[in-house]
Scaffold this motif. Structure first.
Motif, mmCIF file in Angstrom:
data_model
loop_
_atom_site.group_PDB
_atom_site.id
_atom_site.type_symbol
_atom_site.label_atom_id
_atom_site.label_comp_id
_atom_site.label_asym_id
_atom_site.label_seq_id
_atom_site.Cartn_x
_atom_site.Cartn_y
_atom_site.Cartn_z
ATOM 1 N N GLY A 80 2.013 8.675 0.070
ATOM 2 C CA GLY A 80 3.607 8.326 -0.200
ATOM 3 C C GLY A 80 3.823 6.780 -0.041
ATOM 4 O O GLY A 80 4.765 6.250 -0.147
ATOM 5 N N TYR A 81 2.713 6.126 0.114
ATOM 6 C CA TYR A 81 2.876 4.635 0.260
ATOM 7 C C TYR A 81 1.816 3.984 -0.806
ATOM 8 O O TYR A 81 0.778 4.441 -0.879
ATOM 9 C CB TYR A 81 2.301 4.066 1.759
ATOM 10 C CG TYR A 81 3.508 4.299 2.814
ATOM 11 C CD1 TYR A 81 4.344 3.566 3.105
ATOM 12 C CD2 TYR A 81 3.454 5.568 3.476
ATOM 13 C CE1 TYR A 81 5.137 3.737 4.055
ATOM 14 C CE2 TYR A 81 4.442 6.090 4.394
ATOM 15 C CZ TYR A 81 5.362 4.873 4.651
ATOM 16 O OH TYR A 81 6.178 5.157 5.706
ATOM 17 N N GLU A 82 2.323 2.911 -1.251
ATOM 18 C CA GLU A 82 1.284 2.247 -2.330
ATOM 19 C C GLU A 82 0.640 0.759 -1.151
ATOM 20 O O GLU A 82 1.673 0.077 -0.815
ATOM 21 C CB GLU A 82 2.136 1.862 -3.233
ATOM 22 C CG GLU A 82 1.334 0.719 -4.437
ATOM 23 C CD GLU A 82 2.040 0.491 -5.607
ATOM 24 O OE1 GLU A 82 1.720 -0.820 -6.055
ATOM 25 O OE2 GLU A 82 2.893 1.162 -6.248
ATOM 26 N N GLY A 83 -0.458 0.814 -0.940
ATOM 27 C CA GLY A 83 -1.140 -0.154 -0.042
ATOM 28 C C GLY A 83 -1.165 0.545 1.311
ATOM 29 O O GLY A 83 -0.611 1.536 1.611
ATOM 30 N N LYS A 84 -1.751 -0.293 2.141
ATOM 31 C CA LYS A 84 -1.978 0.224 3.375
ATOM 32 C C LYS A 84 -0.707 -0.184 4.378
ATOM 33 O O LYS A 84 0.143 -0.599 4.012
ATOM 34 C CB LYS A 84 -3.253 -0.958 4.171
ATOM 35 C CG LYS A 84 -4.369 -0.293 3.491
ATOM 36 C CD LYS A 84 -5.442 -1.056 4.330
ATOM 37 C CE LYS A 84 -7.204 -0.625 3.894
ATOM 38 N NZ LYS A 84 -8.125 -1.016 4.639
ATOM 39 N N ALA A 129 0.398 -3.636 3.432
ATOM 40 C CA ALA A 129 1.853 -3.792 2.809
ATOM 41 C C ALA A 129 3.107 -3.143 3.441
ATOM 42 O O ALA A 129 4.292 -3.814 3.196
ATOM 43 C CB ALA A 129 2.105 -3.155 1.416
ATOM 44 N N HIS A 130 2.737 -2.469 4.471
ATOM 45 C CA HIS A 130 3.931 -1.802 5.437
ATOM 46 C C HIS A 130 3.666 -1.877 6.780
ATOM 47 O O HIS A 130 2.518 -1.807 7.161
ATOM 48 C CB HIS A 130 4.053 -0.320 4.820
ATOM 49 C CG HIS A 130 4.142 -0.187 3.270
ATOM 50 N ND1 HIS A 130 5.427 -0.229 2.308
ATOM 51 C CD2 HIS A 130 3.147 0.028 2.611
ATOM 52 C CE1 HIS A 130 5.168 -0.188 1.410
ATOM 53 N NE2 HIS A 130 3.759 0.332 1.069
ATOM 54 N N TYR A 168 10.353 1.297 10.259
ATOM 55 C CA TYR A 168 9.621 1.196 8.930
ATOM 56 C C TYR A 168 9.813 -0.223 8.227
ATOM 57 O O TYR A 168 11.087 -0.478 7.866
ATOM 58 C CB TYR A 168 9.978 2.308 7.878
ATOM 59 C CG TYR A 168 9.489 3.786 8.433
ATOM 60 C CD1 TYR A 168 8.489 4.350 7.509
ATOM 61 C CD2 TYR A 168 10.458 4.320 9.380
ATOM 62 C CE1 TYR A 168 8.216 5.434 7.914
ATOM 63 C CE2 TYR A 168 9.940 5.697 9.708
ATOM 64 C CZ TYR A 168 8.962 6.383 8.934
ATOM 65 O OH TYR A 168 8.483 7.612 9.163
ATOM 66 N N LEU A 169 8.807 -0.930 7.863
ATOM 67 C CA LEU A 169 9.049 -2.250 7.210
ATOM 68 C C LEU A 169 8.158 -2.479 5.939
ATOM 69 O O LEU A 169 7.226 -1.770 5.995
ATOM 70 C CB LEU A 169 8.750 -3.390 8.037
ATOM 71 C CG LEU A 169 9.106 -3.329 9.467
ATOM 72 C CD1 LEU A 169 8.521 -4.222 10.493
ATOM 73 C CD2 LEU A 169 10.877 -3.884 9.621
ATOM 74 N N ASN A 180 -13.443 -8.764 4.801
ATOM 75 C CA ASN A 180 -14.234 -8.099 3.898
ATOM 76 C C ASN A 180 -13.991 -8.112 2.358
ATOM 77 O O ASN A 180 -14.455 -7.476 1.371
ATOM 78 C CB ASN A 180 -14.478 -6.733 4.440
ATOM 79 C CG ASN A 180 -13.181 -6.048 4.235
ATOM 80 O OD1 ASN A 180 -12.349 -6.517 3.973
ATOM 81 N ND2 ASN A 180 -13.258 -4.458 4.904
ATOM 82 N N GLY A 181 -12.952 -8.648 2.158
ATOM 83 C CA GLY A 181 -12.359 -9.060 0.862
ATOM 84 C C GLY A 181 -11.366 -8.006 0.359
ATOM 85 O O GLY A 181 -10.773 -7.980 -0.678
ATOM 86 N N GLU A 182 -11.089 -7.061 1.225
ATOM 87 C CA GLU A 182 -9.861 -5.865 1.052
ATOM 88 C C GLU A 182 -8.653 -6.557 1.233
ATOM 89 O O GLU A 182 -8.200 -7.241 1.892
ATOM 90 C CB GLU A 182 -10.257 -4.869 1.786
ATOM 91 C CG GLU A 182 -11.459 -4.053 1.414
ATOM 92 C CD GLU A 182 -11.545 -2.598 2.417
ATOM 93 O OE1 GLU A 182 -10.435 -2.398 3.233
ATOM 94 O OE2 GLU A 182 -12.535 -2.204 2.558
ATOM 95 N N VAL A 183 -7.705 -5.856 0.170
ATOM 96 C CA VAL A 183 -6.417 -6.512 0.361
ATOM 97 C C VAL A 183 -5.547 -5.361 0.516
ATOM 98 O O VAL A 183 -5.726 -3.999 0.321
ATOM 99 C CB VAL A 183 -5.934 -6.965 -1.063
ATOM 100 C CG1 VAL A 183 -4.277 -6.985 -0.845
ATOM 101 C CG2 VAL A 183 -6.507 -8.099 -1.360
ATOM 102 N N GLY A 184 -4.740 -5.173 1.511
ATOM 103 C CA GLY A 184 -4.054 -4.029 2.015
ATOM 104 C C GLY A 184 -2.658 -3.474 1.338
ATOM 105 O O GLY A 184 -2.424 -4.339 0.161
#
Length: 184
Positions: A80-84, A129-130, A168-169, A180-184
């Motif tokens: 239900g979320y886009e991104g971490k 992102a959240h 919730y934000l 490690n180069g990952e983006v949330g």
């Protein structure tokens, strides 16, 4: 006094520093640290020992070396979320704040600092992102309910809501890349 968020690990000795401080704080009130927050501290210690990827134990440490609060933080993909989503759980205030005469101002300062440092964590070291902030008590819910309208005015948030015992934000900024180069 200013506070910063510090990751606690058994392997680096930071967990030991934290435990020594909170043990002394408990003893100052005639309390047994081994009986303090028995539902949360063993969970936090296990995480600080294992140091899992995308999770950690973070404590709010003052300039004087004392620890004012601690929490479990993890960043993960959730349905239900886009991104971490950065989740904050097992939030505890220090024995001094818990057993002592905590003024409303002290409480607001510590909770505000823990909140702001956690949001910064989501925008930096643990890109997410959240943010889902688990509130530990009715007082926390009242504090953040009062702050909700103000938080909605900050450009950093595209969405702010309270649901049950969770705040919730959604961040309105792109989280930075992690080590490690990952983006949330």
């Amino acid at each position: 006094m200013d506070h910063h968020l510090e990751k606690l690990l058994v392997s680096t000795g930071t967990w030991g520093l934290f435990e020594t401080d909170w043990r002394a704080q408990c003893e100052a009130f005639g309390e047994d640290f081994d009986q303090y927050a028995v539902g949360s501290l063993p969970v936090l210690r296990a995480i600080a020992t294992e140091s899992p990827k995308d999770a950690g134990v973070f404590a709010l440490r003052g300039d004087d070396g004392s620890y004012a609060a601690i929490a479990q933080v993890n960043s993960t993909l959730l349905p239900g979320y886009e991104g971490k989503v950065l989740r904050v759980r097992h939030l505890l205030l220090s024995p001094t704040l818990d057993y002592g005469e905590l003024s409303l101002e002290d409480y607001a300062n510590i909770m505000g600092r823990m909140f702001s440092r956690t949001v910064y964590l989501a925008a930096s070291e643990m890109p997410s992102a959240h943010v889902k902030f688990h509130l530990r008590s009715p007082a926390d819910r009242q504090f953040f309910s009062s702050a909700l309208s103000m938080l909605k005015d900050f450009a950093i948030f595209s969405s702010v809501a309270m649901r049950g015992a969770w705040l919730y934000l959604t961040l309105n900024i792109a989280p930075t890349k992690g080590a490690n180069g990952e983006v949330g």
